[in-house]
Design an enzyme around this catalytic site. Structure first.
Site, PDB file in Angstrom:
ATOM      1  N   HIS B  99      38.016  33.992  39.265  1.00 28.39           N
ATOM      2  CA  HIS B  99      39.171  33.109  39.076  1.00 28.39           C
ATOM      3  C   HIS B  99      38.675  31.668  39.246  1.00 28.39           C
ATOM      4  O   HIS B  99      37.720  31.433  39.984  1.00 28.39           O
ATOM      5  CB  HIS B  99      40.230  33.297  40.147  1.00 28.39           C
ATOM      6  CG  HIS B  99      40.733  34.681  40.342  1.00 28.39           C
ATOM      7  ND1 HIS B  99      40.018  35.640  40.998  1.00 28.39           N
ATOM      8  CD2 HIS B  99      41.919  35.251  40.017  1.00 28.39           C
ATOM      9  CE1 HIS B  99      40.728  36.766  41.049  1.00 28.39           C
ATOM     10  NE2 HIS B  99      41.882  36.555  40.462  1.00 28.39           N
ATOM     11  N   ASP B 102      38.064  30.631  42.822  1.00 25.20           N
ATOM     12  CA  ASP B 102      36.959  31.271  43.540  1.00 25.20           C
ATOM     13  C   ASP B 102      35.711  30.404  43.496  1.00 25.20           C
ATOM     14  O   ASP B 102      34.942  30.357  44.459  1.00 25.20           O
ATOM     15  CB  ASP B 102      36.571  32.620  42.910  1.00 25.20           C
ATOM     16  CG  ASP B 102      37.721  33.570  42.765  1.00 25.20           C
ATOM     17  OD1 ASP B 102      38.632  33.526  43.608  1.00 25.20           O
ATOM     18  OD2 ASP B 102      37.717  34.362  41.794  1.00 25.20           O
ATOM     19  N   GLU B 230      46.258  42.943  33.286  1.00 24.57           N
ATOM     20  CA  GLU B 230      45.954  43.842  34.401  1.00 24.57           C
ATOM     21  C   GLU B 230      47.259  44.209  35.106  1.00 24.57           C
ATOM     22  O   GLU B 230      47.830  43.404  35.832  1.00 24.57           O
ATOM     23  CB  GLU B 230      44.989  43.174  35.387  1.00 24.57           C
ATOM     24  CG  GLU B 230      44.653  44.099  36.549  1.00 24.57           C
ATOM     25  CD  GLU B 230      43.568  43.557  37.475  1.00 24.57           C
ATOM     26  OE1 GLU B 230      42.756  42.732  37.024  1.00 24.57           O
ATOM     27  OE2 GLU B 230      43.554  43.966  38.653  1.00 24.57           O
ATOM     28  N   GLU B 266      43.001  48.865  36.899  1.00 22.88           N
ATOM     29  CA  GLU B 266      42.421  48.965  38.243  1.00 22.88           C
ATOM     30  C   GLU B 266      42.854  50.283  38.890  1.00 22.88           C
ATOM     31  O   GLU B 266      44.045  50.630  38.908  1.00 22.88           O
ATOM     32  CB  GLU B 266      42.872  47.789  39.112  1.00 22.88           C
ATOM     33  CG  GLU B 266      42.272  47.886  40.507  1.00 22.88           C
ATOM     34  CD  GLU B 266      42.599  46.704  41.414  1.00 22.88           C
ATOM     35  OE1 GLU B 266      42.612  45.565  40.930  1.00 22.88           O
ATOM     36  OE2 GLU B 266      42.824  46.950  42.611  1.00 22.88           O
ATOM     37  N   HIS B 269      45.521  49.970  41.611  1.00 17.10           N
ATOM     38  CA  HIS B 269      46.836  49.626  41.055  1.00 17.10           C
ATOM     39  C   HIS B 269      47.485  50.860  40.434  1.00 17.10           C
ATOM     40  O   HIS B 269      48.705  51.043  40.524  1.00 17.10           O
ATOM     41  CB  HIS B 269      46.699  48.513  40.020  1.00 17.10           C
ATOM     42  CG  HIS B 269      46.185  47.222  40.586  1.00 17.10           C
ATOM     43  ND1 HIS B 269      45.968  46.114  39.817  1.00 17.10           N
ATOM     44  CD2 HIS B 269      45.849  46.878  41.860  1.00 17.10           C
ATOM     45  CE1 HIS B 269      45.510  45.124  40.593  1.00 17.10           C
ATOM     46  NE2 HIS B 269      45.427  45.574  41.821  1.00 17.10           N
ATOM     47  N   ASP B 294      38.873  47.640  36.470  1.00 12.29           N
ATOM     48  CA  ASP B 294      38.572  47.139  37.810  1.00 12.29           C
ATOM     49  C   ASP B 294      38.264  48.351  38.681  1.00 12.29           C
ATOM     50  O   ASP B 294      39.155  49.123  39.053  1.00 12.29           O
ATOM     51  CB  ASP B 294      39.747  46.331  38.380  1.00 12.29           C
ATOM     52  CG  ASP B 294      39.614  44.844  38.075  1.00 12.29           C
ATOM     53  OD1 ASP B 294      38.752  44.468  37.254  1.00 12.29           O
ATOM     54  OD2 ASP B 294      40.375  44.049  38.650  1.00 12.29           O
ATOM     55  N   ASP B 305      47.389  47.687  48.348  1.00 13.16           N
ATOM     56  CA  ASP B 305      46.167  47.618  47.578  1.00 13.16           C
ATOM     57  C   ASP B 305      44.994  47.383  48.524  1.00 13.16           C
ATOM     58  O   ASP B 305      44.770  46.274  48.989  1.00 13.16           O
ATOM     59  CB  ASP B 305      46.318  46.437  46.600  1.00 13.16           C
ATOM     60  CG  ASP B 305      45.274  46.427  45.514  1.00 13.16           C
ATOM     61  OD1 ASP B 305      44.642  47.468  45.278  1.00 13.16           O
ATOM     62  OD2 ASP B 305      45.095  45.367  44.891  1.00 13.16           O
ATOM     63  N   ASP B 337      36.352  45.160  41.606  1.00 13.81           N
ATOM     64  CA  ASP B 337      37.416  44.405  42.284  1.00 13.81           C
ATOM     65  C   ASP B 337      37.656  45.112  43.622  1.00 13.81           C
ATOM     66  O   ASP B 337      38.644  45.803  43.819  1.00 13.81           O
ATOM     67  CB  ASP B 337      38.679  44.387  41.423  1.00 13.81           C
ATOM     68  CG  ASP B 337      39.718  43.429  41.991  1.00 13.81           C
ATOM     69  OD1 ASP B 337      39.473  42.828  43.062  1.00 13.81           O
ATOM     70  OD2 ASP B 337      40.783  43.282  41.375  1.00 13.81           O
TER      71      ASP B 337
END
Ligand SMILES: [Co+2]
Ligand SMILES: [Co+2]
Ligand SMILES: [Co+2]
Ligand SMILES: [Co+2]
Ligand SMILES: [Co+2]
Ligand SMILES: [Co+2]
Ligand SMILES: [Co+2]
Ligand SMILES: [Co+2]
Lengths: 441, 441, 441, 441
Positions: B99, B102, B230, B266, B269, B294, B305, B337
């Protein structure tokens, strides 16, 4: 007459076998940790799921194809006994388990029900003479009949309490007659649907009294089986009094029953209660309350007791880890409280499923023993807690310190250095042990 | 300067290695299904979890020990780039993901933030020249800053929408500058806390407009990355608009966006949404919407999560099964991730965790390819559906029948014979494949 | 003959009544928002739960005491019709709903089953002539019989697909015959137990084809009912294709069916899928897909479909809020897809439960209408989104802007000021409305 | 100086008030069941959520706007005390609660931390002289600092154990100094992340020793507060040792601590553990272990501790029902362990939220007292269990029977007649009581 006439005795053929009717990992004679697999893995077949269950679910009727379903009444009960012992023999399983109503139909009153039971118990006893398969445990079903709609030992009605007691009395007699190693109490309707109409204290007190009377009667008749509580949350009543091992242990201590019971721990009940299977086993073990195991697994995304046959090798490995650390299960065993899926309705599936479960626990045993032999976890754990071996740590565990001394110690400390918990590395190690377990073959 | 100076390049040493800093199963050069593992398993490191994360949780502050934490501001950002490329090199990983926030700190306004980004992007671009590690995808964080408290593209405030758009605009430019293969949209605050104060229709319509503008701008600047949604349920808003792949697909179709997006799926998720990881992959695959992954896992008994590193070999096997059947992930990859646990706070744990994840997916790839090569599932499935190959079945799939003909057919049927679904046998087969996968070594 | 001979017609007696067989809040003639309660609250009785259900559960047999249970076969079916219309009359309910197998027993083959249906349908039609109670919707049960063990429209077997189609064909004819306002599809076994043996694409494609054929046939016979999909997750197959409204909407769009269907939304199915009831209603509403409602509630701590009668006034209020905002349910209604608890087994409980449900929705209607009349939520929401009424916000909603203009706007912004979302205050307001709703009486 | 200068004292204005800064239902002087609401509802403000919390979440930084945030360090701590007592005064709340780190910043070592504490405790003591607000309970935070990463009283490291003990020692001294009515132990990190690296027995044994030393020290200094365990599952460690009240009770009995502790029961912790709030209260009550309450609520569809302000009137009614039946909470109270949502970030929201909570419990108190006064549930329950008042039932509860007599009794029974549990009717009654509670006003 054969009920599984296209199926031969299931033999161990090793990990490369492609025969669906063979063990790939369960080798009864293989020695692990000083005992044969057969001795260690005291497998039991659950009569209800394998011989009585029709695979109906709340949305549809039964799909099971069973060769004994052409019979009815006591004939059906007798056919099931024949089928059961054929199945035990072909599977080579050392134990079985049952509720009273699994083996014999209820009559029109208690006396008749007991007579039906007597007939079948005598037949089973006869079959057991020629069989190596023994009775791991029995129990009575005090939950299916409408009379138990509001509970049994915790019912709102004294007549129901008495009826439930009479059934357990008979159950204890049957257990003694057949040499059961354990006697199980699962509180099928011992709980409440809503607090709004429930006297929880009276219900729990009565349940405590019920258990004391059961202990007294077993002693009276000289039935020396290990008594087991099987905890379960949520089903079928909204709140079951024995939600999990910890709540069962609180109950046993409160009613001074803790010396007379251990726990029968079911994997799927553990996860429904929000715990891992291994948590329940560990908790029972360190409190010296681990008695026996209902070996199955749940679906992590479904919110009810699916009672699937165990196949998850992580779960069987961690379970066997606790069991080995417990020095085995003593008089307990691994009862497959598991049913084939509704879509797996042929007699063959009963074999496939048990083979899958037995192989999965055989793998678990082997991997767990290797982890223990190599001290993979032990070394790490010992080092992690080494500060309790001397100094202030030893004072703590020996009960020789107090808040004054501890404060003095703390005031003298700089910032405390920690070791990593290494969860990711440990999980990788377990994968490696799993993948290597049968590498040499 | 080295940030991991006690750690050497991670090499493949095989399944018997006891070196914690070696791959046991991931052999980048090993060919599986016609591609090397490295080509197949397009692993990516998540910048946020590995270089920015401090391992705080809602109940405690960060525990991470990171050699770059002596720096601050832009110096910290630069140190992280150096550390990152050292890490990529030592791990031998082909991709990374980030991101905006980050890699570079936010400034006191948007312009300053963009300047900080430009500086670090230039530095990263420079490092990429000498590195084989490429950018799998980038995205922007439109959820952490208080300005996004009520959403970003679905905010109640037009200024916030504009701010979010400006950040995505910059993100697309950054992606183009660094040659990103994909661009990801995770709707961090795109959802609602309560319907009681929410205009759901306006919010979803705006989100649709937002995506169309993003597509237009990417086209305008010639950024040809694959766009990915996502999905995630529940966190951080109580209801996220992209709850799961199906709800995302409903959204994309409704707003005529389905040709411009695929999904970044993910594992954790998926399970939070009540699905298995493989369900989400399969659903996306059969709808031609599987873009990237992910790669992580959740804890089945925890309700949030947890973003754990993947280690469950069942999950990696079934995921790779879907990915192989999809013909690979195309421009997508397997982005970790995932974060080390709060108790795994040393720099070494970052390596242990990535090694565990890479080994786990390598095993998954190998087992899945063997299952496919041996047609273990395919043969069974083909046979199961064979009635659609001719007769009335073929008419059905070719759209050549109707209720009249089907009724006639049904009226002529006796009781329908079914095959067992054989779930238990199939699970046993998968265990056997898993346990045999590295048997020859 | 009377089946409920100790129960008189249920009348409205007001909020102070202590008569358990009276409405306290549901006053059919009271006008709310320009319509009588009876017109607004198009209540339906679910035939299966009230006349066919025996209150068995997976752990025990039925407890229901029903005066018609002395009959069997077609006599039982006829007695149920008589009991049903007596119940409808005494309760004063405008609608009912059924599956084919609820009203008539299956015969030994499809032809016989259809004949049984014809007999009972004729009888029902006759009873309807003298009754004000109409058919809200009918459907067919394509999930309980073992033939549907692997699905119906998504079965692995073309014969099953044909059989399912024949049953729906008949269902459409029955619906037309009885003037049903809607026709419902609940995909009881349309899903999968495990992906490992499932061709998801073929199954979903076939399901799409099935629905198209149903539409064609309804058109052919001039049956103009609204078609409804009822989504449900997890039960009875592990993954149901219509998991929730969003996944159903994705499906309908993918197969170009979205103009022919709306959704029948069940409260308990919503919560099992991880959504609130009001979420599913809102999502359907803003997508113009809200058709009808299965009015019940689940237990928030239990993981399966408990189908309780609705009593939670928060839930009924928020549901009615969405329904009023939708301009009512059109041809849909509020079907009590709800069953009394196993411990509530007397005929009286059927009345208590329906009264509870009807009163609860009457309260919900009244509170929701007052919230709307006083613009309690509307004013707050309008203000919250007011920035989209002009300037850049208006450009956004009119599609007249792009990332360039939005970035310019964002670069010119200082820190954005936010309003509080005021969740706690809004919840307090709703409590106040609830507690004041019947204060004047 | 005022920290809430636009807000006046919150007064009771009655159920028709539209003033958001007034109580509508909480009338401190109204007498219910012989006590004023103020006496009954011993409300406490949680210092951490209201004065220290910044409303960050795992996905974003804090949004809270607090007038004291311009300060830092000890100045901030002092400003918070001023703000707190202004808040207590304006809200008219009789109690507050805190952890050590809420009121004073940690210093660079334990001695400094304690000095900071001493300064602020002296200031608080001073403020308390002029305030009617007293200390319901205090505790220490032994979970947030990285030193507690692996636990506190159950840490793997003896130094950490000592540090934790020193902090509790200080906490007991602070409690005595400020006249705390209770002292709470919430086991923030007392649990495990994974069994794989955990010596559960040593950890639990140490925790038992820790509690005994705490009891000894409190006695030594003459601090006579009620000791409370606050159970919580899952967060922050994967398994918390005090999962729920039952597991806490098992622990206390095992370590012979049951006479020294009661439970502080939090609603949201109850539901996370799979129980209703009222279950935990009832279970504690009937075991004489109900001490105090953390008054909040969770979101039924979210899997973590959301700590919402209580607004659900069903929950407050059933909770007050248990509390009244318990004869009140004794020295305990209703502590709002609750935080405003991240989107409710203004100082006004702190008042709205507390007003909502206080009004909700006032309603609960009133409705529960009316249910009790009218014996709505009591009459039904007494009748339901009346068979235990004489005959065999009396023998059971008096312990004067055995399995022989019970069997004889059972053999003489015909089919047992049951009463309906009437769940649906009871729920309707509760709705009626709720809707009528303020009807006269
Ligand atoms: Co069991
Ligand atoms: Co079970
Ligand atoms: Co992700
Ligand atoms: Co995640
Ligand atoms: Co329904
Ligand atoms: Co339902
Ligand atoms: Co709390
Ligand atoms: Co909490």
């Amino acid at each position: 007459m054969s009920y599984f006439n296209n199926i031969n005795k299931i033999n161990y053929e090793g990990s490369t076998s492609t025969n669906p009717f063979a063990f790939k990992f369960y080798n009864p004679e293989e020695v692990i940790g000083g005992k044969t697999m057969e001795e260690y893995l005291r497998f039991g077949v659950a009569y209800w799921h394998t011989f009585t269950e029709d695979l109906s679910d709340p949305f549809g009727s039964g799909t099971a194809i069973r060769t004994w379903d052409k019979f009815s009444g006591m004939d059906l009960a007798k056919a099931r006994v024949e089928a059961a012992f054929e199945f035990f023999e072909k599977l080579g399983v050392p134990y079985f388990c049952f509720h009273d109503v699994d083996i014999a139909p209820e009559g029109s009153n208690l006396r008749e029900s007991n007579q039906n039971l007597d007939t079948i118990v005598a037949m089973i006893k006869d079959y057991m003479k020629d069989s190596k398969t023994k009775l791991l445990w029995n129990t009575v079903n005090n939950f299916s009949h409408p009379r138990f709609v509001h509970g049994a030992g915790s019912a709102n009605n004294a007549d129901v309490f008495a009826y439930a007691a009479a059934k357990v009395k008979k159950g204890l007699e049957v257990g003694k007659e057949l040499g059961a190693e354990n006697y199980v109490f699962w509180g099928g309707r011992e709980g409440y649907e809503t607090l709004l109409n429930t006297d929880m204290k009276l219900e729990m007190d009565n349940l405590g009294r019920f258990f004391h009377m059961a202990i007294d009667y077993a002693k009276e008749i000289g039935f020396d089986a290990q008594f087991l509580i099987e905890p379960k949350p949520k089903e079928p009543t909204t709140h079951q009094y024995d939600f999990d091992v910890a709540s069962g242990y609180a109950f046993l201590q409160h009613y001074d029953l803790q010396d007379h019971f251990k726990f029968n721990i079911e994997a799927n009940h553990a996860t429904l209660a929000g715990h891992t299977f291994e948590h329940e086993l560990r908790y029972a073990r360190v409190n010296n309350m681990l008695g026996s195991v209902d070996a199955n697994q749940g679906h992590p995304l479904l919110g009810w007791d699916t009672d699937e046959f165990p196949s998850d090798l992580y779960s069987t490995t961690l379970a066997m880890y606790e069991i080995i650390k417990n020095g085995g299960l003593g008089r307990g065993g691994l009862n497959f409280d598991a049913k084939v899926r509704r879509g797996s309705f042929t007699p063959e599936d009963l074999f496939h499923a048990h083979i899958a479960g037995m192989d999965s626990f055989a793998v678990g045993l082997k991997v767990a023993q290797q982890l223990i032999d190599d001290k993979v976890l032990d070394t790490f754990v010992e080092d992690r807690y080494s500060s309790f071996k001397d100094g202030i740590g030893l004072n703590i565990v020996e009960g020789k310190t107090n808040f004054h001394e501890l404060e003095s110690h703390a005031l003298g400390l700089g910032e405390i250095k920690h070791q990593s918990g290494r969860l990711e590395l440990i999980k990788a190690n377990i994968n490696q042990y799993l993948l290597r377990a049968f590498a040499g073959e």
